[in-house]
Write an enzyme that holds these catalytic residues in place. Structure first.
Site: not given
Ligand code: NDP
Length: 307
Positions: A15, A17, A66, A87, A102, A243
């Site tokens: 990570s 972070s 989260k 977070n 976030d 991001g």
């Molecule tokens: P979650 O695990 O809570 O959610 C993941 C999301 O991605 C869901 O909507 C999921 O859909 C979707 N997803 C994952 N794999 C697939 C796939 N193969 N096909 C289609 N949809 C997919 O994670 P987070 O919301 O915490 O994080 C999501 C992204 O945002 C990550 O890449 C993370 O790194 C990024 N992020 C960046 C931040 C920053 O500070 N820059 C802060 C927060 C997040 P489903 O519900 O259908 O599984």
């Protein structure tokens, strides 16, 4: 006694972070250590119990915990409660308080992307996880009038829309099934696209075909490298951002919550850049591309406030 802050996620290896927060502690002479805890969902409750100990300043919580962590926490800030995702954790004695930094991180990234243009009023959001909840909440607070959410599993997007029901009563917040033609039609009506899915961690993959991206769009990808979506959107003429600013500013807000001090943004930005030098990673640290893909940070952007 050296204080501890932990990142609880699954996975958390490599990570960014850690590098960012440790550099900030060291720069301000704070005797604290940032640790990475890889904890699968079944071990989350035990991890939260451990964080109640006196040696902890607090913790970060990341993918996929989260939302899951919410019922394990003693108190949520008003904002974390409204979002339904956490977070950052702080301690009040043995009680754990849940925050969501976030949101201020997203606001800095959004403001930077919009720049001098007028803030748009219609957005398409891809994803319905913890990150997407912070995005939708941030857009509602920015007075967006129409937000359409697409997610692989439609029921999760519908659940999120229900969660925000009261807060979104004055505007249109809808979940729609993920079909390229429906997304294309919605993008034609929107000015902003946010990718809050994990699709794009693999540099060859994009959540959308390039043809559906209109040229006048603003595109923010929460993943912090130049994803295929961002490359396709830039080629179509769109204005794009990754991001990284969100990561920096959510981290800065968390640092202030743990220490009561303003975060040394320049130090954190430099540490992030140095950590990325060996390869581009996702917010959770997975290697996702070539080192040369790194995007410049703009550390001069003002820090978001802690919730
Ligand atoms: P979650 O695990 O809570 O959610 C993941 C999301 O991605 C869901 O909507 C999921 O859909 C979707 N997803 C994952 N794999 C697939 C796939 N193969 N096909 C289609 N949809 C997919 O994670 P987070 O919301 O915490 O994080 C999501 C992204 O945002 C990550 O890449 C993370 O790194 C990024 N992020 C960046 C931040 C920053 O500070 N820059 C802060 C927060 C997040 P489903 O519900 O259908 O599984």
């Amino acid at each position: 006694m050296t204080k501890r802050v932990v990142l609880i996620g699954h996975p958390v290896a490599h990570s960014l972070s850690g590098a960012m927060q440790q550099a900030a502690f060291d720069a301000l002479g704070i005797d604290a250590r940032y640790e990475l805890w890889d904890r699968p969902p079944l071990a989350l409750a035990e991890a939260i119990t451990e964080v109640r100990g006196d040696d902890f300043l607090g913790a970060n919580v990341t993918i996929p915990h989260k939302e899951r962590v919410v019922p394990l926490i003693d108190r949520l800030t008003e904002e974390a409660h409204a979002i339904g995702a956490v977070n950052t954790l702080t301690r009040e004695g043995r009680r754990i308080v849940g925050h969501n930094t976030d949101v201020p991180g997203f606001k800095v990234a959004l403001d930077h992307l919009v720049g001098r243009q007028k803030m748009p009023r219609a957005a398409v959001v891809l994803g319905a996880g913890g990150g997407a909840r912070a995005v939708v909440y941030g857009l509602i607070r920015e007075s967006f009038q129409r937000i359409v959410v697409f997610n692989r599993h439609l029921h999760r997007a519908e659940g999120m829309v229900r969660h925000f029901g009261r807060q979104a009563a004055h505007m249109e917040l809808r979940a729609m099934p993920w079909h390229d033609s429906i997304i294309e039609a919605e993008l034609a009506k929107a000015k902003l696209l946010v990718n809050a899915t994990s699709i794009g961690l693999d540099p060859a993959e994009s959540p959308l075909p390039a043809e559906v991206i209109p040229p006048d769009l603003l595109v923010l990808d929460l993943i912090y490298n130049r994803t295929r979506l961002l490359r396709d959107a830039a080629a179509a003429g769109a204005t794009v951002a990754d991001g990284e600013l969100m990561l920096l500013h959510q981290g800065a807000a968390a640092f202030s919550l743990w220490t009561g001090q303003p975060a040394p943004l320049d130090v954190m930005a430099s540490a992030l850049a140095a950590a990325r030098a060996g390869g581009v990673r996702s917010a959770e640290g997975e290697l996702t591309g070539a080192p040369g893909d790194a995007v410049e940070l703009d550390a001069a952007t003002p820090a978001g406030t802690a919730d």
